[in-house]
Design a protein around this motif. Structure first.
Motif, PDB file in Angstrom:
ATOM      1  N   MET A   8       0.834  -1.200   0.000  1.00 49.61           N
ATOM      2  CA  MET A   8       0.000   0.000   0.000  1.00 49.61           C
ATOM      3  C   MET A   8       0.874   1.258   0.000  1.00 49.61           C
ATOM      4  SD  MET A   8      -3.021   1.038   2.671  1.00 49.61           S
ATOM      5  CE  MET A   8      -1.889   1.472   3.984  1.00 49.61           C
ATOM      6  N   VAL A   9       1.931   1.253   0.807  1.00 49.69           N
ATOM      7  CA  VAL A   9       2.848   2.390   0.867  1.00 49.69           C
ATOM      8  C   VAL A   9       3.484   2.621  -0.495  1.00 49.69           C
ATOM      9  CG1 VAL A   9       5.081   3.145   1.810  1.00 49.69           C
ATOM     10  CG2 VAL A   9       3.333   2.258   3.345  1.00 49.69           C
ATOM     11  N   VAL A  10       3.937   1.556  -1.131  1.00 47.39           N
ATOM     12  CA  VAL A  10       4.574   1.676  -2.455  1.00 47.39           C
ATOM     13  C   VAL A  10       3.581   2.251  -3.462  1.00 47.39           C
ATOM     14  CG1 VAL A  10       5.610   0.401  -4.372  1.00 47.39           C
ATOM     15  CG2 VAL A  10       6.271  -0.141  -2.021  1.00 47.39           C
ATOM     16  N   ARG A  11       2.355   1.761  -3.464  1.00 50.32           N
ATOM     17  CA  ARG A  11       1.329   2.277  -4.391  1.00 50.32           C
ATOM     18  C   ARG A  11       1.102   3.776  -4.180  1.00 50.32           C
ATOM     19  NH1 ARG A  11      -1.758  -2.719  -2.889  1.00 50.32           N
ATOM     20  NH2 ARG A  11      -1.330  -4.184  -4.558  1.00 50.32           N
ATOM     21  N   GLN A  12       1.010   4.180  -2.902  1.00 48.66           N
ATOM     22  CA  GLN A  12       0.785   5.594  -2.586  1.00 48.66           C
ATOM     23  C   GLN A  12       1.949   6.466  -3.072  1.00 48.66           C
ATOM     24  OE1 GLN A  12       0.172   5.485   1.656  1.00 48.66           O
ATOM     25  NE2 GLN A  12      -2.023   5.084   1.458  1.00 48.66           N
ATOM     26  N   GLU A  13       3.172   5.992  -2.858  1.00 48.29           N
ATOM     27  CA  GLU A  13       4.346   6.763  -3.271  1.00 48.29           C
ATOM     28  C   GLU A  13       4.435   6.851  -4.795  1.00 48.29           C
ATOM     29  OE1 GLU A  13       6.097   8.662  -1.254  1.00 48.29           O
ATOM     30  OE2 GLU A  13       4.816   7.903   0.362  1.00 48.29           O
ATOM     31  N   LEU A  14       4.069   5.791  -5.490  1.00 49.41           N
ATOM     32  CA  LEU A  14       4.040   5.833  -6.961  1.00 49.41           C
ATOM     33  C   LEU A  14       3.010   6.854  -7.443  1.00 49.41           C
ATOM     34  CD1 LEU A  14       4.257   2.012  -7.779  1.00 49.41           C
ATOM     35  CD2 LEU A  14       6.019   3.731  -8.266  1.00 49.41           C
ATOM     36  N   GLN A  15       1.837   6.855  -6.812  1.00 40.41           N
ATOM     37  CA  GLN A  15       0.788   7.808  -7.184  1.00 40.41           C
ATOM     38  C   GLN A  15       1.220   9.250  -6.933  1.00 40.41           C
ATOM     39  OE1 GLN A  15      -2.522   6.301  -4.895  1.00 40.41           O
ATOM     40  NE2 GLN A  15      -3.182   4.922  -6.550  1.00 40.41           N
ATOM     41  N   LYS A  16       1.903   9.495  -5.809  1.00 36.59           N
ATOM     42  CA  LYS A  16       2.389  10.847  -5.503  1.00 36.59           C
ATOM     43  C   LYS A  16       3.322  11.360  -6.594  1.00 36.59           C
ATOM     44  CE  LYS A  16       2.306  10.574  -0.446  1.00 36.59           C
ATOM     45  NZ  LYS A  16       3.168  10.503   0.759  1.00 36.59           N
ATOM     46  N   LEU A  17       4.085  10.436  -7.199  1.00 40.65           N
ATOM     47  CA  LEU A  17       5.029  10.820  -8.247  1.00 40.65           C
ATOM     48  C   LEU A  17       4.385  10.824  -9.630  1.00 40.65           C
ATOM     49  CD1 LEU A  17       8.155   8.858  -6.993  1.00 40.65           C
ATOM     50  CD2 LEU A  17       7.827  11.335  -6.945  1.00 40.65           C
ATOM     51  N   HIS A  20       1.956   5.513 -13.010  1.00 39.77           N
ATOM     52  CA  HIS A  20       0.847   4.575 -13.086  1.00 39.77           C
ATOM     53  C   HIS A  20       1.403   3.158 -13.086  1.00 39.77           C
ATOM     54  CE1 HIS A  20      -0.509   8.365 -14.908  1.00 39.77           C
ATOM     55  NE2 HIS A  20      -1.612   8.100 -14.226  1.00 39.77           N
ATOM     56  N   TYR A  21       0.974   2.382 -12.117  1.00 40.14           N
ATOM     57  CA  TYR A  21       1.514   1.035 -11.984  1.00 40.14           C
ATOM     58  C   TYR A  21       0.528  -0.006 -12.521  1.00 40.14           C
ATOM     59  CZ  TYR A  21      -1.445   1.002  -7.827  1.00 40.14           C
ATOM     60  OH  TYR A  21      -2.503   1.093  -6.972  1.00 40.14           O
ATOM     61  N   VAL A  22       1.103  -1.067 -13.037  1.00 43.60           N
ATOM     62  CA  VAL A  22       0.318  -2.201 -13.491  1.00 43.60           C
ATOM     63  C   VAL A  22       0.241  -3.223 -12.364  1.00 43.60           C
ATOM     64  CG1 VAL A  22       0.213  -4.107 -15.166  1.00 43.60           C
ATOM     65  CG2 VAL A  22       1.072  -1.870 -15.874  1.00 43.60           C
ATOM     66  N   ASN A  23       1.379  -3.390 -11.684  1.00 42.83           N
ATOM     67  CA  ASN A  23       1.464  -4.412 -10.657  1.00 42.83           C
ATOM     68  C   ASN A  23       2.461  -4.000  -9.581  1.00 42.83           C
ATOM     69  OD1 ASN A  23       1.054  -6.904  -9.406  1.00 42.83           O
ATOM     70  ND2 ASN A  23       2.649  -7.905 -10.600  1.00 42.83           N
ATOM     71  N   VAL A  24       2.082  -4.197  -8.330  1.00 39.06           N
ATOM     72  CA  VAL A  24       2.988  -4.031  -7.199  1.00 39.06           C
ATOM     73  C   VAL A  24       2.929  -5.346  -6.453  1.00 39.06           C
ATOM     74  CG1 VAL A  24       3.444  -2.790  -5.052  1.00 39.06           C
ATOM     75  CG2 VAL A  24       2.589  -1.542  -7.034  1.00 39.06           C
ATOM     76  N   ASP A  25       4.035  -6.075  -6.476  1.00 36.35           N
ATOM     77  CA  ASP A  25       4.061  -7.397  -5.857  1.00 36.35           C
ATOM     78  C   ASP A  25       5.331  -7.558  -5.053  1.00 36.35           C
ATOM     79  OD1 ASP A  25       3.061  -9.860  -5.252  1.00 36.35           O
ATOM     80  OD2 ASP A  25       3.323 -10.728  -7.237  1.00 36.35           O
ATOM     81  N   LEU A  26       5.550  -8.746  -4.547  1.00 37.97           N
ATOM     82  CA  LEU A  26       6.714  -9.016  -3.719  1.00 37.97           C
ATOM     83  C   LEU A  26       8.003  -8.696  -4.458  1.00 37.97           C
ATOM     84  CD1 LEU A  26       5.654 -12.422  -2.180  1.00 37.97           C
ATOM     85  CD2 LEU A  26       5.482 -10.175  -1.141  1.00 37.97           C
ATOM     86  N   GLY A  27       8.637  -7.603  -4.117  1.00 35.01           N
ATOM     87  CA  GLY A  27       9.926  -7.246  -4.686  1.00 35.01           C
ATOM     88  C   GLY A  27       9.907  -6.694  -6.094  1.00 35.01           C
ATOM     89  N   THR A  28       8.742  -6.484  -6.677  1.00 32.82           N
ATOM     90  CA  THR A  28       8.687  -5.963  -8.047  1.00 32.82           C
ATOM     91  C   THR A  28       7.599  -4.911  -8.202  1.00 32.82           C
ATOM     92  OG1 THR A  28       7.163  -7.692  -8.790  1.00 32.82           O
ATOM     93  CG2 THR A  28       9.508  -8.120  -9.090  1.00 32.82           C
ATOM     94  N   ILE A  29       7.878  -3.988  -9.095  1.00 33.40           N
ATOM     95  CA  ILE A  29       6.910  -2.956  -9.458  1.00 33.40           C
ATOM     96  C   ILE A  29       6.903  -2.881 -10.976  1.00 33.40           C
ATOM     97  CG2 ILE A  29       6.306  -0.514  -9.339  1.00 33.40           C
ATOM     98  CD1 ILE A  29       8.054  -0.310  -6.824  1.00 33.40           C
ATOM     99  N   GLU A  30       5.732  -2.926 -11.578  1.00 36.60           N
ATOM    100  CA  GLU A  30       5.605  -2.709 -13.019  1.00 36.60           C
ATOM    101  C   GLU A  30       4.878  -1.394 -13.220  1.00 36.60           C
ATOM    102  OE1 GLU A  30       4.234  -5.928 -15.704  1.00 36.60           O
ATOM    103  OE2 GLU A  30       4.265  -7.137 -13.855  1.00 36.60           O
TER     104      GLU A  30
END
Length: 179
Positions: A8-17, A20-30
């Motif tokens: 959730m934290v990673v998704r929020q930080e991506l949105q702040k920047l 647009h993410y496709v996937n946020v999973d264990l150790g990976t971000i698309e």
């Protein structure tokens, strides 16, 4: 990233920047777009505020994935897999176990097996503190071959027997009641 909170934290930080993410999973971000160096730097700085780290090194990423699989397997599953841990980890990550084991040992300085044992003992401690299961039930749930094996592993890692560990907990609570 192991927990839902981390994701959730990673998704929020991506949105702040504005990413647009496709996937946020264990150790990976698309992400859909290319990330600029500035965005990458800001993301890393913001994630560090939450105790998270942006990893670029593929070996570090692999180590985090191994750790995440083990932690999920031991701490968040109701029942451990009935297959060998080596087969389970290898299957989950899609790599040969010997490669995973040598990379893990080289980077972390401990074997995967030692890391599994340390996590199993941490889980035993949690279950002892909850006081809902006896040692036989804990031993069965965590796939120890016997209560004696669990007790020996526990003593090797903590220096205490499970029974003494449990007594310390009760003693601590009793002392708090005296205040």
């Amino acid at each position: 990233m192991v927990s839902l909170r981390c994701k959730m934290v990673v998704r929020q930080e991506l949105q702040k920047l504005g990413l647009h993410y496709v996937n946020v999973d264990l150790g990976t971000i698309e992400v859909l777009e290319d990330i600029t160096d500035l965005q990458k730097e800001l993301l890393d700085i913001n994630l560090k505020k939450f105790g998270l780290e942006l990893l670029d090194d593929t070996r570090k990423i692999l180590i985090e994935k191994i750790k995440a699989v083990i932690i999920e397997m031991i701490h968040y599953s109701d029942e451990l897999p009935k297959v060998n841990y080596s087969d389970y980890i290898s299957e989950k990550l899609g790599y040969d176990y010997n490669y995973l084991a040598s990379t893990f040992s080289e980077v972390k300085g401990v074997t995967i097996q030692q890391f599994i044992i340390m996590n199993k003992i941490e889980r035993v401690k949690e279950l002892l503190l909850y006081d809902e299961l006896n040692l036989t039930e804990i031993s069965y749930r965590l796939n120890f071959s016997s209560v004696a094996h669990l007790s020996n592993q526990f003593k090797k890692v903590t220096g205490l027997t499970p029974t003494y560990f449990k007594k310390l907990k009760k003693k601590r609570f009793k002392n708090l009641e005296d205040l």
